[in-house]
Design a protein around this motif. Structure first.
Motif, PDB file in Angstrom:
ATOM      1  N   SER A  63       0.843  -1.187   0.000  1.00 25.57           N
ATOM      2  CA  SER A  63       0.000   0.000   0.000  1.00 25.57           C
ATOM      3  C   SER A  63       0.878   1.236   0.000  1.00 25.57           C
ATOM      4  O   SER A  63       2.095   1.165   0.228  1.00 25.57           O
ATOM      5  CB  SER A  63      -0.933   0.010   1.212  1.00 25.57           C
ATOM      6  N   ASP A  64       0.271   2.378  -0.249  1.00 31.78           N
ATOM      7  CA  ASP A  64       1.028   3.631  -0.353  1.00 31.78           C
ATOM      8  C   ASP A  64       1.768   3.983   0.939  1.00 31.78           C
ATOM      9  O   ASP A  64       2.776   4.682   0.902  1.00 31.78           O
ATOM     10  CB  ASP A  64       0.094   4.784  -0.731  1.00 31.78           C
ATOM     11  N   ASP A  65       1.247   3.515   2.087  1.00 31.41           N
ATOM     12  CA  ASP A  65       1.893   3.840   3.360  1.00 31.41           C
ATOM     13  C   ASP A  65       3.021   2.877   3.722  1.00 31.41           C
ATOM     14  O   ASP A  65       3.579   2.935   4.816  1.00 31.41           O
ATOM     15  CB  ASP A  65       0.859   3.890   4.482  1.00 31.41           C
ATOM     16  N   GLY A  66       3.347   1.970   2.799  1.00 31.03           N
ATOM     17  CA  GLY A  66       4.445   1.039   3.040  1.00 31.03           C
ATOM     18  C   GLY A  66       4.039  -0.273   3.669  1.00 31.03           C
ATOM     19  O   GLY A  66       4.884  -1.156   3.866  1.00 31.03           O
ATOM     20  N   PRO A  86      -0.908  -9.282   7.574  1.00 34.60           N
ATOM     21  CA  PRO A  86       0.058  -8.193   7.402  1.00 34.60           C
ATOM     22  C   PRO A  86       1.438  -8.589   7.899  1.00 34.60           C
ATOM     23  O   PRO A  86       1.583  -9.479   8.738  1.00 34.60           O
ATOM     24  CB  PRO A  86      -0.528  -7.092   8.298  1.00 34.60           C
ATOM     25  N   VAL A  87       2.449  -7.933   7.378  1.00 37.02           N
ATOM     26  CA  VAL A  87       3.791  -8.008   7.975  1.00 37.02           C
ATOM     27  C   VAL A  87       3.754  -7.045   9.146  1.00 37.02           C
ATOM     28  O   VAL A  87       3.580  -5.839   8.964  1.00 37.02           O
ATOM     29  CB  VAL A  87       4.871  -7.611   6.955  1.00 37.02           C
ATOM     30  N   LEU A  88       3.904  -7.558  10.359  1.00 38.49           N
ATOM     31  CA  LEU A  88       3.606  -6.784  11.565  1.00 38.49           C
ATOM     32  C   LEU A  88       4.691  -5.797  11.985  1.00 38.49           C
ATOM     33  O   LEU A  88       4.458  -4.990  12.874  1.00 38.49           O
ATOM     34  CB  LEU A  88       3.312  -7.739  12.726  1.00 38.49           C
ATOM     35  N   ASP A  89       5.860  -5.864  11.385  1.00 38.55           N
ATOM     36  CA  ASP A  89       6.944  -4.950  11.757  1.00 38.55           C
ATOM     37  C   ASP A  89       7.353  -4.130  10.532  1.00 38.55           C
ATOM     38  O   ASP A  89       7.643  -4.691   9.461  1.00 38.55           O
ATOM     39  CB  ASP A  89       8.145  -5.741  12.292  1.00 38.55           C
ATOM     40  N   ASP A  90       7.388  -2.808  10.690  1.00 32.19           N
ATOM     41  CA  ASP A  90       7.695  -1.921   9.569  1.00 32.19           C
ATOM     42  C   ASP A  90       9.092  -2.157   9.002  1.00 32.19           C
ATOM     43  O   ASP A  90       9.312  -2.004   7.797  1.00 32.19           O
ATOM     44  CB  ASP A  90       7.567  -0.459  10.006  1.00 32.19           C
ATOM     45  N   ARG A  91      10.039  -2.514   9.859  1.00 33.66           N
ATOM     46  CA  ARG A  91      11.412  -2.731   9.388  1.00 33.66           C
ATOM     47  C   ARG A  91      11.490  -3.953   8.488  1.00 33.66           C
ATOM     48  O   ARG A  91      12.201  -3.957   7.476  1.00 33.66           O
ATOM     49  CB  ARG A  91      12.351  -2.890  10.590  1.00 33.66           C
ATOM     50  N   VAL A  92      10.745  -4.978   8.855  1.00 34.61           N
ATOM     51  CA  VAL A  92      10.715  -6.186   8.025  1.00 34.61           C
ATOM     52  C   VAL A  92       9.949  -5.916   6.733  1.00 34.61           C
ATOM     53  O   VAL A  92      10.337  -6.394   5.663  1.00 34.61           O
ATOM     54  CB  VAL A  92      10.103  -7.363   8.802  1.00 34.61           C
ATOM     55  N   GLU A  94       9.890  -3.160   5.154  1.00 33.59           N
ATOM     56  CA  GLU A  94      10.819  -2.433   4.297  1.00 33.59           C
ATOM     57  C   GLU A  94      11.816  -3.384   3.643  1.00 33.59           C
ATOM     58  O   GLU A  94      12.162  -3.246   2.468  1.00 33.59           O
ATOM     59  CB  GLU A  94      11.562  -1.378   5.116  1.00 33.59           C
ATOM     60  N   ARG A  95      12.256  -4.366   4.401  1.00 29.93           N
ATOM     61  CA  ARG A  95      13.190  -5.357   3.854  1.00 29.93           C
ATOM     62  C   ARG A  95      12.523  -6.195   2.764  1.00 29.93           C
ATOM     63  O   ARG A  95      13.135  -6.491   1.733  1.00 29.93           O
ATOM     64  CB  ARG A  95      13.700  -6.257   4.990  1.00 29.93           C
ATOM     65  N   VAL A  96      11.271  -6.570   2.995  1.00 31.16           N
ATOM     66  CA  VAL A  96      10.520  -7.325   1.988  1.00 31.16           C
ATOM     67  C   VAL A  96      10.365  -6.492   0.721  1.00 31.16           C
ATOM     68  O   VAL A  96      10.511  -6.994  -0.398  1.00 31.16           O
ATOM     69  CB  VAL A  96       9.145  -7.756   2.532  1.00 31.16           C
ATOM     70  N   PHE A  97      10.066  -5.206   0.909  1.00 36.00           N
ATOM     71  CA  PHE A  97       9.901  -4.313  -0.229  1.00 36.00           C
ATOM     72  C   PHE A  97      11.201  -4.209  -1.031  1.00 36.00           C
ATOM     73  O   PHE A  97      11.183  -4.238  -2.275  1.00 36.00           O
ATOM     74  CB  PHE A  97       9.482  -2.923   0.263  1.00 36.00           C
ATOM     75  N   THR A  98      12.332  -4.118  -0.338  1.00 31.17           N
ATOM     76  CA  THR A  98      13.632  -4.065  -1.012  1.00 31.17           C
ATOM     77  C   THR A  98      13.892  -5.349  -1.780  1.00 31.17           C
ATOM     78  O   THR A  98      14.394  -5.337  -2.915  1.00 31.17           O
ATOM     79  CB  THR A  98      14.762  -3.837   0.013  1.00 31.17           C
ATOM     80  N   ARG A  99      13.541  -6.470  -1.167  1.00 39.44           N
ATOM     81  CA  ARG A  99      13.715  -7.764  -1.831  1.00 39.44           C
ATOM     82  C   ARG A  99      12.846  -7.847  -3.085  1.00 39.44           C
ATOM     83  O   ARG A  99      13.263  -8.371  -4.111  1.00 39.44           O
ATOM     84  CB  ARG A  99      13.382  -8.884  -0.849  1.00 39.44           C
ATOM     85  N   MET A 100      11.641  -7.318  -2.988  1.00 38.72           N
ATOM     86  CA  MET A 100      10.728  -7.329  -4.131  1.00 38.72           C
ATOM     87  C   MET A 100      11.298  -6.524  -5.286  1.00 38.72           C
ATOM     88  O   MET A 100      11.222  -6.933  -6.448  1.00 38.72           O
ATOM     89  CB  MET A 100       9.362  -6.782  -3.719  1.00 38.72           C
TER      90      MET A 100
END
Length: 205
Positions: A63-66, A86-92, A94-100
């Motif tokens: 989603s737009d909010d990350g 949901p992925v319950l931790d914002d840091r993780v 972000e890591r998933v998003f980077t991997r994607m």
């Protein structure tokens, strides 16, 4: 432990093999896979079979909010019940998003084989690599449980951590339990706000 995992460099301790089928790049990829799989399970409660089966284009939405959600479809769910978590931790997240962003294709597996992310990670090879990581965590963080525990431990841990903050029916739907555990016929969790809010409170403590 989550912070420790996030700080790990998959290349640390990896050396070019003198012989054999695995290159240095594949060794690093295997370690990165084990770290990212563990982080994903810790913050979603996914079973290892589910986590290894998910594909970017089919199961993951951002989603737009990350925020990142994973849809566990019936064909990969152990209980054959679809659920959205949901992925319950914002840091993780972000890591998933980077991997994607680094994936070779949106048709690739989120984790995938270390040598080819278009292919699902072999269960036996995955288990061996994760076991090595758990042994390392047990030694580095002095957590004896991880000397013998395996991937299901994260579902138990999350359930226990959220016990007093999230209603049982919501937790049951989130983890995709079968009918006897679920205490009802809940097949999909659309409102995950209570899970996310509780996880953020726990992180702040």
């Amino acid at each position: 432990m989550l912070r420790y995992l996030l700080s790990l460099d998959p290349a640390d301790g990896q050396v070019e093999p003198r012989r054999g089928r695995w290159s240095l790049a594949t060794r690093i990829s295997k370690r990165r896979n084990a770290i990212d799989l563990t982080l994903l399970q810790m913050t979603t409660g996914l079973r290892v079979s589910e986590a290894n089966a998910i594909i970017w284009s089919r199961h993951v939405e951002t989603s737009d909010d990350g925020a990142i959600h994973v849809t566990v479809t019936k064909d990969i769910s152990k209980t054959k019940r679809e659920r959205r978590v949901p992925v319950l931790d914002d840091r993780v997240a972000e890591r998933v998003f980077t991997r994607m962003n680094g994936a070779p294709s949106q048709a690739a597996h989120v984790i995938g084989s270390p040598a080819d992310p278009m292919v699902e990670w072999d269960r036996r090879n995955c288990g061996g690599e994760v076991a090595k990581l758990y042994a390392e965590l047990a030694e580095a963080l002095d957590i004896d449980l991880l000397r013998t525990a395996r991937t299901h431990v994260w579902r138990t841990t999350l359930n226990s951590m959220l016990l007093n903050d999230v209603p049982e029916v919501v937790r049951a739907a989130f983890f995709g339990h079968d009918g006897s555990v679920n205490r009802g016929s809940y097949t999909d969790l659309t409102d995950t706000s209570s899970m996310v809010a509780a996880a953020r409170r726990l992180r702040a403590i």
